[in-house]
Design an enzyme around this catalytic site. Sequence first.
Site, PDB file in Angstrom:
ATOM      1  N   GLU A 187      10.134 -30.360   2.173  1.00 11.31           N
ATOM      2  CA  GLU A 187       9.593 -30.034   0.858  1.00 11.31           C
ATOM      3  C   GLU A 187      10.057 -30.929  -0.043  1.00 11.31           C
ATOM      4  OE1 GLU A 187      10.390 -25.694   0.647  1.00 11.31           O
ATOM      5  OE2 GLU A 187       9.337 -25.677  -1.481  1.00 11.31           O
ATOM      6  N   GLU A 213      21.077 -22.451  -0.216  1.00 13.99           N
ATOM      7  CA  GLU A 213      19.680 -22.083  -0.959  1.00 13.99           C
ATOM      8  C   GLU A 213      19.724 -20.493  -0.933  1.00 13.99           C
ATOM      9  OE1 GLU A 213      16.139 -22.842   1.407  1.00 13.99           O
ATOM     10  OE2 GLU A 213      15.004 -22.168  -0.207  1.00 13.99           O
TER      11      GLU A 213
END
Length: 857
Positions: free
Chosen positions: A432, A692
């Site tokens: 990503e 995260e």
Amino acid sequence: MKRQVSGAQTPYIGTATRGLLPGLTCGLVDPVGVEEPRLSWEARLPVAADVTVHAGGREVWRTLVPPGTSVVDVPGDRLDPLMPYTWRVEGHATGTFTTGLRGRWDAPWIAGDPEAAVALRGSFTARTGRAWLAVTALGVYRALLNGVRLGDEELAPGWTDYEHRVRYRLLELTDRLVPGENELEVWLAPGWYAGHVAGGGPFRYGDRPAASAQVLVRDDDGLRRVAATGSAWTLHDLGRPRADLIMGETVREPSGRSWPASEVPAPEISVEADLTPPVRVIGTVRAVTVTEPAPGIQVADFGRNVVGRIRLRVEGPATIEVRHGEELTATGRLYTDNLRTAGQRDEFDLGPGPHVAEPAFTLHGFRYAEITGWPGALTPDDLEAVLLSSALPVTGTLTVSDPAVRQLIANIGASADGNLVSVPTDCPQRDERAGWTADISVFGSTLGFLRHTQAFLSGWVTTLIDGQRSDGAVPHVAPVLPEYGYDSPVWSDALVEVPWLLWRRYGDDRTLRRAYDPMRRWAAYCLAQADEGIRPGRALGDWLAPGTVETPKSLIATAALARSLRLIAHAADVLGEPHAQEYGEAFTRVSGAFQQAFLNGPRLRTETQTGYAVALAWDLIPPEDRAASAQALADLVRDGGHRLMTGFVGTPLLLPVLSETGHHDVACRIFNQEGYPSWRYQLRAGATTMWERWDAWHHRNGLQTPAMNSFNHYAYGCVGDWLFRHVAGLGDDPRGTGGGFGELLLRPGPVPLLRQAHARYRSASGTVESGWRAGPDGVQFTFDVPEGVTARAVLPVRGAWDGMTVNGTFLMGLNEQLPTTRLGDGGCALNLPPGRWSFTAPGPAVNHLLQAWDELR
Ligand code: BGC
């Protein structure tokens, strides 16, 4: 296991003449390639001063700046292209800059290889004079002269929106030239341009990388181009048939094969001087242990999660594969599920003899490496991790007595460094690695304390603006990847939030001006979507919030719109634009609609921590209800056992809002929480970077959701802002609108379980310090206020001030010099003139704090 690590210790400054402050030009130390120089010097001038700019001993510009100034713009039309200048603020500061090309880029472009890194070579004859290489690429490059690398930049020229622009660097050659023939070499790899980007496969921008370079010489006759890339250049095998940022790189002996270069049409985009800090190697970390979970498979542990690549020392011949990951499986093998399609796999195909081998054009997020094919015994000494980052200078430090909190601060710094690689990214490991807008928006204030962000974020704002759609919608990631979407509240509001942050921190009205019309287009887009002031809920909401009660997405959307409208009104004021009233009224309308739709008296209709946090932080509660709303939030937190239930939207606001509204004790309890979800939970689980998700690893369920589980994501590092402002007490007024950190609000908030906290920050207006230390007899508060700023200190004392002293004198006796106001909660507030201040608050004045500590013990 806890390890002490520190972030990049980038030297902040170049050398400056004795007694003078080191100056910055456009937020950088002595930059090369500046078109419109803005000079600044991290202090407010006590008296008016002359500012002069010189070239080759000749004065080219002079101005007188008034007291209080900390920045001045040099008119670009006074400057020649590619010319070194020095500047000086008489008696205060000095710096240098070299101008850019000040014209269109017209050197030819030559193509590289779609997958391999190759060397492009050309030669030229040395001339007298000062010489520079101006170089850029659609791809990533490294430049060499006569076989020696020029500069230390990695992955140049970085990632911009290649539909709009690419950046060039100027590398000085003068002292490196040899008489006669000189050979230039540009190593070129696909990079972001033609390699894999964000899970979308390779070739996003084009199917072949290309580079363009020129040698420019300045002598008595002026500036001349003496060489440039073109069809006379040749391409050479580099022994790197695979070089991809996400998939990995193959390193082998170059074959000696070469072939003619082919020119390609110049891209129809802007080629601009690069005013962002280069990606560089910021340090190395040795492997700590090596295990062999299966025969022939060895796993190295570097002891902390890092971003970069591995340098290995090995005796060939050898064919080695190295795969990188952040976690291990139960059997001690590399865990790769959370990488999605990111290969993170390097290969080394090496001939006989000793080698020091390292990839050049790839990047991995890892703590562990799984290695096969190593000849003989692998030891930790054979491997080191080479850390890459945009290497922003360190500006702030926070020291606290609790080792766990120290580890948290180190983890925040490590995640910042690892995710600031050309653009501010979400994560460095999975496929990503995109410039997610909310992530930097919520983390920006913390980052702004720890690192000097101006040049880096200003460059990124340009990239964000490049991605704005013609209807005003703002993308979720910059450089824009349209498939990642547009227009989510908070995410897209970064277009307002980040330029405003740069104004507040650095007085950067240039970035604010550049973003001003795009902000207005964004606001118009949102207002057109709104129904009677209520903006419909958009996709992302309070992203990754734990718990079962969801904060309504339209509440977040409407609150974020109100917040942006208010900031645009402030920006209009700052820039002298005529729209302040228009946006002020729009704010009032939208906040009125918010109150109608989501509030029932002081309470939210759907009560969530995030709902209260945004409503209070962004002033959406009528003033008369503010205290009751804050109480409702505090009760909600208390009833939930002091566990936070916030995601990306609520987390940066929750603790600050509680501390600001008289519930610092509740904020402290959330912070001190050790159970799930909490910051201490990840520290107890051995985190060395920020997770995260709160449940990245869960004690009952293990590693979570492989599809989206990064162990290196800075968003929840936003708690650093609270530690600076509300624990150490160093900040500016969150509701202020002034630029350049000139209005300090020093509000220390001793936290149970800590005995001491101290923050130091090199602000645009000078170095500020704030801290406290608790002892058996009370608490000592210390501050350092630089010249020329206003500082209001708020001390959390209670009751009589009889025993309180300031710099050794009883405070009560100083009412004339230091008028002190008693606050509603019993605390005291006073304006501090510049200087060092030390307050002692004996037991009776701080008993309420000490009692709270006892209760928690
Ligand atoms: C990213 C983010 C981002 C989020 C929003 C994730 O995949 O890693 O941090 O903000 O998506 O959708």
